[in-house]
Design an enzyme around this catalytic site. Structure first.
Site, PDB file in Angstrom:
ATOM      1  N   GLN A 233      -4.716  -1.474   9.829  1.00  0.00           N
ATOM      2  CA  GLN A 233      -4.632  -2.804   9.208  1.00  0.00           C
ATOM      3  C   GLN A 233      -5.189  -3.864  10.156  1.00  0.00           C
ATOM      4  OE1 GLN A 233      -3.695  -3.340   6.052  1.00  0.00           O
ATOM      5  NE2 GLN A 233      -3.857  -5.554   6.175  1.00  0.00           N
TER       6      GLN A 233
ATOM      7  N   ASP B 214     -11.477   2.796   4.625  1.00  0.00           N
ATOM      8  CA  ASP B 214     -11.958   1.420   4.440  1.00  0.00           C
ATOM      9  C   ASP B 214     -13.485   1.304   4.509  1.00  0.00           C
ATOM     10  OD1 ASP B 214      -9.847  -0.510   4.145  1.00  0.00           O
ATOM     11  OD2 ASP B 214      -9.210  -0.102   6.196  1.00  0.00           O
TER      12      ASP B 214
ATOM     13  N   LYS C 170       0.846  -1.199   0.000  1.00  0.00           N
ATOM     14  CA  LYS C 170       0.000   0.000   0.000  1.00  0.00           C
ATOM     15  C   LYS C 170       0.883   1.252   0.000  1.00  0.00           C
ATOM     16  CE  LYS C 170      -3.760  -2.364   2.368  1.00  0.00           C
ATOM     17  NZ  LYS C 170      -4.446  -2.722   3.607  1.00  0.00           N
TER      18      LYS C 170
HETATM   19  N1  GUN Z   1      -6.751  -6.688   6.320  1.00  0.00           N
HETATM   20  C1  GUN Z   1      -6.980  -7.423   5.213  1.00  0.00           C
HETATM   21  N2  GUN Z   1      -7.562  -6.653   4.265  1.00  0.00           N
HETATM   22  C2  GUN Z   1      -7.712  -5.418   4.793  1.00  0.00           C
HETATM   23  C3  GUN Z   1      -8.263  -4.193   4.301  1.00  0.00           C
HETATM   24  O1  GUN Z   1      -8.757  -4.092   3.171  1.00  0.00           O
HETATM   25  N3  GUN Z   1      -8.223  -3.151   5.151  1.00  0.00           N
HETATM   26  C4  GUN Z   1      -7.714  -3.247   6.395  1.00  0.00           C
HETATM   27  N4  GUN Z   1      -7.740  -2.168   7.162  1.00  0.00           N
HETATM   28  N5  GUN Z   1      -7.207  -4.357   6.883  1.00  0.00           N
HETATM   29  C5  GUN Z   1      -7.211  -5.438   6.089  1.00  0.00           C
END
Ligand code: GUN
Length: 282
Positions: free
Chosen positions: A93, A116, A49
């Site tokens: 995350q 998110d 990311k």
């Molecule tokens: N863990 C696995 N996929 C994601 C996601 O799309 N966002 C977040 N914050 N954590 C994750």
């Protein structure tokens, strides 16, 4: 003939377009990611990311804490990021270590910076058919991919396998908003194959190999969100690709399908939040 839903190519196109917009802007979008503990998969996702954000000219920082950090430390950090005008998007995350109250942490994020769509405010809006600040990354990426190939969900039977808060549930809600007839299947569903056989579009987000050739009818669209490793350590999805792809009209591969679209959506969401926050501050 089966068409491959190529998430990599679409990601590259969307991110190239986004970079042009960011290059033109004097102020740069900012994405802050909080990573707690040392889950190896999470580390890889977060790294990816950050790298993608930086290539686009998004200011990106990863704030890392060891697994035994106190909840209050993270909450204080989120408050600081909420107030920081150079931060437009905040991502915590998941998964978080067990001693940390996930709901408390997520809901500390200002809904305007909730990249998110995890906060109860934004998720509730999504469920109520109102506009959340942005839409959840993976389902959004899937819809962008389907749109790119002209696959319309209106009136179609969309079968979603998996009911996680991250993918399955918001996917079902978003397909419903596209006027699909939606069935959400999960671990308690009886006779899964009898339902998957009635799908026009099958979206599988489980994380284990589940979808075999005899579970689907001809000419359907299959979207594979799963990620797991086979016995040789190779990345694979929920779908038995080799046999299923002979029957489908469209199918997304793993890797190279939904994964790249999720990250593209995260970047698009960061930019959307940035634009909205800028407008508000004017
Ligand atoms: N863990 C696995 N996929 C994601 C996601 O799309 N966002 C977040 N914050 N954590 C994750």
């Amino acid at each position: 003939m089966t068409v491959i839903l190529d998430g990599k190519t679409l990601r590259n196109k969307l991110l190239d377009e986004l970079k042009v917009k960011i290059d033109k802007s004097n102020i740069k979008p900012g994405l802050s990611v909080i990573l707690v503990g040392d889950d190896p998969a999470s580390k890889i996702y977060v790294d990816n990311k950050k790298k993608t954000a930086e290539k686009l000219g998004i200011r990106s920082e990863v704030i890392t804490y060891c697994a035994n950090v106190e909840e209050g430390v993270i909450l204080d950090k989120i408050q600081e990021l909420n107030k920081d005008d150079t931060v437009h998007a905040i991502l915590v995350q998941l998964p978080l270590p067990k001693h940390i109250d996930k709901e408390k942490i997520i809901n500390a994020i200002s809904p305007e910076k909730d990249v998110d769509c995890f906060t109860t405010e934004n998720y509730g809006k999504l469920a109520a058919g109102l506009e959340p600040a942005v839409y959840p990354c993976t389902p959004k990426g899937i819809l962008l991919l389907l749109d790119e190939y002209g696959i319309d969900l209106d009136g179609k039977h969309v079968v979603v396998v998996g009911r996680s808060n991250l993918v399955g549930k918001p996917m079902s809600l978003m397909a419903l908003r596209r006027n699909a007839t939606v069935t959400t299947c999960h671990s308690h569903t009886k006779n899964l194959a009898s339902i998957t056989k009635t799908a026009d579009v099958l979206i599988s987000a489980v994380g284990e190999v589940l979808i075999e050739e005899d579970m689907i009818n001809e000419n359907i669209v299959v979207v594979d969100v799963g990620i797991s490793r086979d016995k040789n350590g190779k990345i694979r999805g929920d779908v038995d690709f080799e046999t299923v792809c002979g029957k489908t009209s469209y199918i997304s591969p793993v890797p190279g399908g939904v994964g790249p679209m999720t990250i593209a959506s995260l970047m698009l969401n960061t930019y959307e939040l940035f634009e909205k926050l800028l407008k508000r501050s004017r």
